[in-house]
Write an enzyme that holds these catalytic residues in place. Structure first.
Site, PDB file in Angstrom:
ATOM      1  N   SER A   1       3.587  -2.715   1.373  1.00 39.90           N
ATOM      2  CA  SER A   1       2.232  -1.937   0.759  1.00 39.90           C
ATOM      3  C   SER A   1       0.964  -3.338   1.001  1.00 39.90           C
ATOM      4  O   SER A   1       0.995  -4.311   0.900  1.00 39.90           O
ATOM      5  CB  SER A   1       2.313  -2.090  -0.663  1.00 39.90           C
ATOM      6  OG  SER A   1       3.289  -1.060  -1.025  1.00 39.90           O
TER       7      SER A   1
ATOM      8  N   HIS B   1       2.390   1.341  -8.151  1.00 39.15           N
ATOM      9  CA  HIS B   1       3.875   1.154  -8.097  1.00 39.15           C
ATOM     10  C   HIS B   1       4.691   0.799  -9.229  1.00 39.15           C
ATOM     11  O   HIS B   1       5.705   0.892  -9.569  1.00 39.15           O
ATOM     12  CB  HIS B   1       4.292   0.230  -6.827  1.00 39.15           C
ATOM     13  CG  HIS B   1       4.029   1.090  -5.551  1.00 39.15           C
ATOM     14  ND1 HIS B   1       4.537   2.101  -4.909  1.00 39.15           N
ATOM     15  CD2 HIS B   1       3.184   0.810  -4.559  1.00 39.15           C
ATOM     16  CE1 HIS B   1       4.309   2.633  -3.864  1.00 39.15           C
ATOM     17  NE2 HIS B   1       3.128   1.627  -3.560  1.00 39.15           N
TER      18      HIS B   1
END
Length: 470
Positions: free
Chosen positions: A321, A407
């Protein structure tokens, strides 16, 4: 036996004509982002006509079919307006078609008097009906028109853009959000795998909507849909050709630490049966008008289940990410910047001058990456800074970084920070080239989520915790 009279049959013929016409003009709205510049203003005389159309649509005069036809005509008016015209359209709807105060007051009075009696139930129903605004009835009509749901999604996108300058639209934006939240409940959504064999129109939308790592060509897209890759999207039955959100996954034999390597078209695909790790490297929301509705958590969990079924040998589910807010935060951390600046003096004279003048701008340009000694010298400080940003930089007990918050709220943990993991211009500007692995361990998801939400505790690996030791 029921015999349908000509009078009863006529609305069906009208509905057929209506739906055909609605399909034609609402279908054209998908390219409407260009309309405001070339659209028209809403003339003063049209406001009176529009007010009457709103009233007739809300009253459902002439039956449901006629109300839908009026809604379609109202949508057609809106589609042809520029931004100023659309603001006036929405202001009229927001300010003049709310609940009637006298009706709400009377219903509230009756409900208060009925509390504790056998009339309390009917009084509550009456109060709810009084609180239901005419504009809500108008908006609901679009749910039954082909492409009408997407029309409302795009209308809310407009509202969100207008809110700063036209705050009175907040009431209708909130009302529309409530409707869309119900219509887009995750139980209604369908998970579909997107492959190279999907329609060309859908593949073009992947290219258009990809928000994390730009798809540069058809070969790039084909590589992302190869045998060791997977792409999944969530779709709504009323918007079957529009992914609401999609995720791109790479099947690998290790935890990936570099996005350029992961997307390298020249590398041969890994045989899927040899993969033990699934890397979620891009998640893109496609509909700005659905902002605030969280599909990502549901999407990831569904995809993990799907991949686990198809590839039972997979043991690790992780992301690779970006860290979009890191450099903006680092600019304000003078003590960390001083440590970076003092870690090493660049050998190149031009770089040395830039480094001393504005080390943060230099980091964001990537100009230092070829100085191997410099890169090695600043790495420990930069990794520590990124760890502090992810774990300690919070707002209301949640991480400020939007990707980290997404997340971590979903129950993942910060597993690893990867050095020089994204050497694109965007990667340098966002995070000086660093990327993060967020690890999804199914047994830990619920407890990680609860600790974050209740105590503000960010789940992080030992390696990340070690970076935070003073």
């Amino acid at each position: 036996m029921l015999i349908e009279s000509p009078v009863q049959a006529e609305p069906k013929a009208r509905e057929s004509s209506l739906l055909s016409g609605a399909r034609n003009f609402l279908g054209r709205l998908f390219g409407k982002q260009e309309v405001p510049d070339g659209g028209r203003h809403l003339a003063n005389g049209e406001l009176k006509n529009l007010r009457q159309r709103f009233a007739e649509c809300a009253s459902e005069r002439g039956g449901v079919v006629s109300a839908r036809q009026r809604a379609a005509e109202i949508g057609q008016i809106y589609a042809g307006l520029n931004d100023d015209g659309r603001r006036e359209f929405l202001r009229l709807l927001a300010l003049e078609f709310g609940p009637r105060p006298e009706a709400v007051e009377a219903a509230l009075h009756n409900w208060t008097k009925a509390t504790g009696t056998d009339r309390s139930g009917s009084a509550e129903v009456a109060l709810r009906e009084a609180l239901r605004s005419p504009r809500s009835k108008i908006l609901t009509q679009f749910n039954a028109i082909p492409h009408g749901v997407q029309f409302l999604v795009e209308m809310r996108d407009d509202m969100l853009r207008y809110l700063n300058d036209t705050p009175e639209l907040g009431v209708i934006e909130s009302e529309l959000y409530a409707l869309l939240s119900t219509w887009f409940d995750v139980d209604f959504l369908q998970l579909q795998r997107i492959s190279w064999n999907s329609s060309a129109a859908l593949l073009e939308k992947l290219i258009k909507y990809e928000a994390v790592h730009q798809i540069r060509s058809w070969n790039d897209l084909r590589n992302r849909l190869d045998s060791d890759r997977r792409c999944y999207g969530l779709f709504h039955p009323r918007m079957p050709d529009e992914p609401l959100i999609f995720v791109e996954v790479a099947l690998t034999d290790k935890l990936s630490d570099n996005i350029q390597v992961l997307l390298d078209e020249s590398l041969p695909p890994l045989q899927p049966e040899r993969a033990n790790t699934a890397i979620f490297y891009s998640i893109s929301n496609t509909q700005p008008g659905l902002r605030g509705l969280n599909f990502g958590n549901f999407l990831i969990k569904r995809v993990v289940d799907d991949l686990s079924r198809d590839f039972p040998q997979l043991k690790t589910f992780s992301t690779l990410s970006p860290v979009p807010g890191f450099m903006g935060w680092l600019k304000k951390q003078e003590h960390l910047l001083a440590r970076v600046r003092e870690a090493h003096v660049p050998g190149d004279a031009a770089l040395r001058e830039k480094w001393q003048a504005d080390v943060c701008a230099c980091l964001g340009s990537g100009a230092w990456q070829m100085d191997v000694v410099l890169a090695a010298a600043i790495q420990p400080v930069m990794l520590e800074a990124c760890a502090r940003y992810l774990v300690q930089n919070k707002s209301e007990n949640l991480p400020r970084d939007p990707v980290a918050r997404f997340h971590l709220v979903n129950g993942a943990r910060v597993e690893r920070i990867n050095w020089l993991a994204d050497r694109s211009d965007k990667g340098w500007k966002q995070s000086a080239g660093m990327m993060v692995n967020y690890l999804y361990r199914k047994p830990d998801l619920e407890s990680n989520h609860e600790k974050l939400m209740l105590k503000g505790d960010v789940a992080a690996s030992r390696a990340i915790r070690a970076l935070l030791i003073d």
